[in-house]
Write a protein that holds these residues in place. Structure first.
Motif, PDB file in Angstrom:
ATOM      1  N   LYS A  34       0.821  -1.220   0.000  1.00 57.80           N
ATOM      2  CA  LYS A  34       0.000   0.000   0.000  1.00 57.80           C
ATOM      3  C   LYS A  34       0.849   1.263   0.000  1.00 57.80           C
ATOM      4  O   LYS A  34       0.321   2.366  -0.138  1.00 57.80           O
ATOM      5  N   CYS A  35       2.176   1.100   0.167  1.00 57.09           N
ATOM      6  CA  CYS A  35       3.087   2.243   0.114  1.00 57.09           C
ATOM      7  C   CYS A  35       3.416   2.503  -1.356  1.00 57.09           C
ATOM      8  O   CYS A  35       4.376   1.957  -1.902  1.00 57.09           O
ATOM      9  N   THR A  36       2.620   3.323  -1.985  1.00 59.25           N
ATOM     10  CA  THR A  36       2.656   3.465  -3.446  1.00 59.25           C
ATOM     11  C   THR A  36       3.833   4.279  -3.964  1.00 59.25           C
ATOM     12  O   THR A  36       4.109   4.265  -5.163  1.00 59.25           O
ATOM     13  N   ALA A  37       4.551   4.990  -3.082  1.00 58.35           N
ATOM     14  CA  ALA A  37       5.662   5.831  -3.535  1.00 58.35           C
ATOM     15  C   ALA A  37       7.020   5.157  -3.371  1.00 58.35           C
ATOM     16  O   ALA A  37       8.057   5.761  -3.650  1.00 58.35           O
ATOM     17  N   LEU A  38       7.042   3.894  -2.943  1.00 55.38           N
ATOM     18  CA  LEU A  38       8.305   3.209  -2.658  1.00 55.38           C
ATOM     19  C   LEU A  38       9.224   3.141  -3.883  1.00 55.38           C
ATOM     20  O   LEU A  38       8.802   2.763  -4.971  1.00 55.38           O
ATOM     21  N   GLN A  39      10.487   3.483  -3.658  1.00 49.84           N
ATOM     22  CA  GLN A  39      11.519   3.352  -4.681  1.00 49.84           C
ATOM     23  C   GLN A  39      12.595   2.345  -4.282  1.00 49.84           C
ATOM     24  O   GLN A  39      13.278   1.791  -5.126  1.00 49.84           O
ATOM     25  N   GLY A  40      12.748   2.120  -2.972  1.00 48.64           N
ATOM     26  CA  GLY A  40      13.722   1.155  -2.480  1.00 48.64           C
ATOM     27  C   GLY A  40      13.132   0.353  -1.333  1.00 48.64           C
ATOM     28  O   GLY A  40      12.486   0.913  -0.442  1.00 48.64           O
ATOM     29  N   LEU A  41      13.358  -0.959  -1.341  1.00 48.54           N
ATOM     30  CA  LEU A  41      12.747  -1.832  -0.335  1.00 48.54           C
ATOM     31  C   LEU A  41      13.688  -2.983   0.009  1.00 48.54           C
ATOM     32  O   LEU A  41      14.179  -3.680  -0.869  1.00 48.54           O
ATOM     33  N   THR A  42      13.949  -3.168   1.303  1.00 49.96           N
ATOM     34  CA  THR A  42      14.731  -4.300   1.778  1.00 49.96           C
ATOM     35  C   THR A  42      13.950  -4.972   2.900  1.00 49.96           C
ATOM     36  O   THR A  42      13.676  -4.363   3.935  1.00 49.96           O
ATOM     37  N   LEU A  43      13.577  -6.230   2.696  1.00 47.55           N
ATOM     38  CA  LEU A  43      12.783  -6.980   3.660  1.00 47.55           C
ATOM     39  C   LEU A  43      13.548  -8.207   4.136  1.00 47.55           C
ATOM     40  O   LEU A  43      14.459  -8.697   3.467  1.00 47.55           O
ATOM     41  N   LEU A  44      13.169  -8.716   5.296  1.00 46.89           N
ATOM     42  CA  LEU A  44      13.718  -9.969   5.796  1.00 46.89           C
ATOM     43  C   LEU A  44      12.791 -11.107   5.411  1.00 46.89           C
ATOM     44  O   LEU A  44      11.589 -11.073   5.705  1.00 46.89           O
ATOM     45  N   TYR A  45      13.348 -12.109   4.753  1.00 42.85           N
ATOM     46  CA  TYR A  45      12.567 -13.286   4.391  1.00 42.85           C
ATOM     47  C   TYR A  45      13.267 -14.513   4.950  1.00 42.85           C
ATOM     48  O   TYR A  45      14.449 -14.731   4.679  1.00 42.85           O
ATOM     49  N   HIS A  46      12.544 -15.293   5.731  1.00 40.03           N
ATOM     50  CA  HIS A  46      13.146 -16.471   6.347  1.00 40.03           C
ATOM     51  C   HIS A  46      12.857 -17.711   5.509  1.00 40.03           C
ATOM     52  O   HIS A  46      11.709 -18.101   5.323  1.00 40.03           O
ATOM     53  N   TYR A  47      13.933 -18.315   5.012  1.00 42.16           N
ATOM     54  CA  TYR A  47      13.815 -19.564   4.278  1.00 42.16           C
ATOM     55  C   TYR A  47      14.303 -20.677   5.196  1.00 42.16           C
ATOM     56  O   TYR A  47      15.493 -20.757   5.503  1.00 42.16           O
ATOM     57  N   PRO A  48      13.394 -21.549   5.692  1.00 38.04           N
ATOM     58  CA  PRO A  48      13.777 -22.581   6.678  1.00 38.04           C
ATOM     59  C   PRO A  48      14.918 -23.448   6.180  1.00 38.04           C
ATOM     60  O   PRO A  48      14.996 -23.802   4.999  1.00 38.04           O
TER      61      PRO A  48
END
Length: 390
Positions: free
Chosen positions: A353-367
């Motif tokens: 829903k953050c429509t203005a995002l230009q850069g994104l870093t998320l944590l994703y856990h792969y078991p």
């Protein structure tokens, strides 16, 4: 300088050519320096760029030239005295010999030579650079800074009228803070301040004491827009807010409890809206502050791999992000506990829903194995269908 008989400076204005040189210097600084030898007109363009910034570094590699560098600066005859705006001091020679001295890169005769050079020329060289606006240097417990003496506190006492100041390896004590405070009081237009040290110091000081001298001045006008504190030895409370009324960039990593709830309440009451927010650990008071306004541009949560901020993810994704979803351009999470902060479908819906995002870093856990995978709650799994929305 001509091309096919045409003088470049007759084709391009000096302003346009200066802009070209400013871009070239980042890729090929040597060529810009060489242009100073072409002609007087070319030197007038290249010289300010060549000497715009200076680095002083007391390391073995600089033994052969650092005395000439500093003595020339100290003489006042260097073009740097006219043009240098940014001064960076990377390493200083420790004055005190301790058990840690065996690990210093400078040893024996080389150390004594460099130390003598430092004592003789460093302060006069800094004082000769009268147009410096940004300074960065380390402040070590082993010197050359003597915080017990107001008479001789190099290199802090050599600076005034800075717009940016970065102090690294900062030993925090009452006398340290007093010296820094006097320096900041001599910089009434300071816009950027960065204080960093190791996280294992025992002395705790209040950050506002650094600003007291400035705030007592009858002509004080808040000018600081960027504050970075990577320093567990400072407490931050509401008393600092009068100095921070122009703040828009706040980058802080301290221990849990070092930022008092009154600080966040007072920021909100004074209508101070931070646009770049990188604070760890977060607490309920910080969350309430972030939810009190709109317009955040960058939001970064960079932990230290611990558990201090385990209870905040829901509030961050469901309370904070919706308030800034139209303005947020960069969002990142790093070095956080994966069990709390790994992205889920629920959280990802908030991010989308953050429509203005230009850069994104998320944590994703792969078991790592089947056993761990089976222990994850089904609602915390991230479907590839939702990921495709990016």
């Amino acid at each position: 300088m001509s091309i096919a008989g045409v003088n470049v400076l007759e084709v391009l204005s000096a302003d346009v050519f200066w802009l070209i040189l400013d871009k070239v210097k980042n890729a090929d600084f040597g060529s810009v320096k060489t242009l100073r030898l072409v002609s007087k007109a070319m030197n007038e363009l290249a010289e300010p760029l060549t000497f715009a910034s200076i680095t002083i570094n007391f390391v073995p590699e600089s033994v052969s030239y650092i005395e000439h560098q500093l003595s020339t600066l100290a003489s006042g005859n260097s073009p740097a005295t006219r043009w240098t705006k940014r001064l960076t001091i990377l390493n200083l020679v420790p004055v005190k010999l301790t058990a840690m001295s065996q690990y210093d890169r400078l040893q024996g005769e080389a150390r004594e030579t460099m130390l003598a050079c430092q004592k003789k020329f460093l302060i006069p060289a800094i004082q000769a650079l009268r147009n410096v606006q940004f300074a960065s240097f380390p402040v070590h417990e082993r010197g050359p800074v003597s915080f017990k003496s107001r008479k001789n506190v190099p290199p802090l006492e050599a600076f005034a009228n800075l717009r940016g100041l970065e102090l690294t390896s900062l030993p925090v004590s009452a006398s340290t803070v007093d010296s820094i405070g006097r320096m900041i009081a001599r910089c009434p237009a300071l816009e950027e301040l960065s204080l960093s040290n190791d996280y294992n110091q025992q002395h705790i000081q209040n950050l506002d004491t650094i600003f007291n001298g400035s705030m007592r001045s009858p002509s004080f006008v808040p000018s600081l827009t960027k504050l970075t504190v990577m320093n567990s030895s400072f407490n931050i409370s509401a008393s600092s807010v009068p100095y921070l009324r122009s703040l828009v960039h706040f980058d802080v990593q301290v221990k849990s409890g070092n930022i008092d709830a009154s600080f966040w309440r007072t920021l909100a009451l004074n209508g101070i809206q931070i646009r770049y927010f990188a604070v760890y650990p977060l607490d309920a008071a910080a969350i309430r502050y972030l939810a009190s306004y709109q317009g955040l541009n960058e939001f970064h949560i960079r932990g230290r791999g611990g558990h201090e901020a385990r209870d905040c993810p829901d509030e961050v994704f469901h309370t904070v992000l919706p308030r800034h979803q139209q303005s947020l351009r960069k969002l990142s999470f790093g070095s956080l506990n994966f069990q709390s902060w790994s992205i889920t479908e629920n959280y990802l819906e908030c991010v989308l829903k953050c429509t203005a995002l230009q850069g994104l870093t998320l944590l994703y856990h792969y078991p790592a194995d089947t056993k761990e995978r089976s222990g994850i709650d089904p609602q915390e799994k991230l479907s590839m269908d939702l990921v495709s929305d990016f």
